[in-house]
Scaffold this active site. Sequence first.
Site, PDB file in Angstrom:
ATOM      1  N   HIS A  85       0.826  -1.217   0.000  1.00  0.00           N
ATOM      2  CA  HIS A  85       0.000   0.000   0.000  1.00  0.00           C
ATOM      3  C   HIS A  85       0.860   1.267   0.000  1.00  0.00           C
ATOM      4  CE1 HIS A  85      -2.872   3.096   0.931  1.00  0.00           C
ATOM      5  NE2 HIS A  85      -2.395   3.237   2.143  1.00  0.00           N
ATOM      6  N   ASP A  89       1.781   5.712   7.208  1.00  0.00           N
ATOM      7  CA  ASP A  89       0.999   4.911   8.166  1.00  0.00           C
ATOM      8  C   ASP A  89       1.824   4.377   9.337  1.00  0.00           C
ATOM      9  OD1 ASP A  89      -1.571   5.088   7.108  1.00  0.00           O
ATOM     10  OD2 ASP A  89      -1.306   3.384   5.769  1.00  0.00           O
ATOM     11  N   GLU A 141       0.684   5.671  12.841  1.00  0.00           N
ATOM     12  CA  GLU A 141      -0.695   5.234  13.109  1.00  0.00           C
ATOM     13  C   GLU A 141      -0.774   3.730  13.371  1.00  0.00           C
ATOM     14  OE1 GLU A 141      -4.704   5.437  10.446  1.00  0.00           O
ATOM     15  OE2 GLU A 141      -3.478   7.249  10.497  1.00  0.00           O
ATOM     16  N   ASP A 142       0.048   2.934  12.689  1.00  0.00           N
ATOM     17  CA  ASP A 142      -0.144   1.477  12.666  1.00  0.00           C
ATOM     18  C   ASP A 142       0.988   0.646  13.237  1.00  0.00           C
ATOM     19  OD1 ASP A 142      -2.568   1.931  11.431  1.00  0.00           O
ATOM     20  OD2 ASP A 142      -1.811   1.585   9.412  1.00  0.00           O
TER      21      ASP A 142
END
Length: 200
Positions: A33, A58, A61-62
Amino acid sequence: MDSLEEQARRYATKAHAEAGQRRKYTDEPYIVHPAAVVELVRSVTDNEVMLAAAWLHDTVEDTPSTLNDISNFFGPQVAELVEMLTDCPPADAKNRAARKVAHFRHTAKASADAQTIKLADIIDNTRSIIHFDPHFARVYLVEKRVQISLLTDGNADLWKQASIIIEQGIDQLTQAPHHVPADWFARQQQKYPVNSEKTS
């Protein structure tokens, strides 16, 4: 020495892999992604700070990575873009709509560079959602329609791509085999009262 972008690619690949992340519908390694987001950003700019941030968008966040980690490894400019792209829902958000409105307001205030990366993120996430999860797509596409209405400082070409893919998806859902009434989407959109709040 590796370029800033290459360092970011390696860091993001390792961080997402160590967090055990996979793509939700395909079970591919998560890094596919960010890689797709990077290529969309690269289609409109060769700015290495933006490309690095696209790889890393990301990670905070992840994964266990923090904004301090990103700043220490990649500098404050990259960390600032990642911060603008990181979803940090407020503790008092009581449901999905409230969480999303808070995130939409956050990205609406982001810089043009961060909004460009966010548009690339939306394009890649939207590409296959109807195929894999048409039920969730009904909500997701409405949310993305609302969100891009606030991302008008981002790259115009990516904004147009995002708009087309969202509207084509909504149109597809109104037809067989889904048959979602067209006015359903307008009613859902009213749950996200952020239109015309560009700078609120």
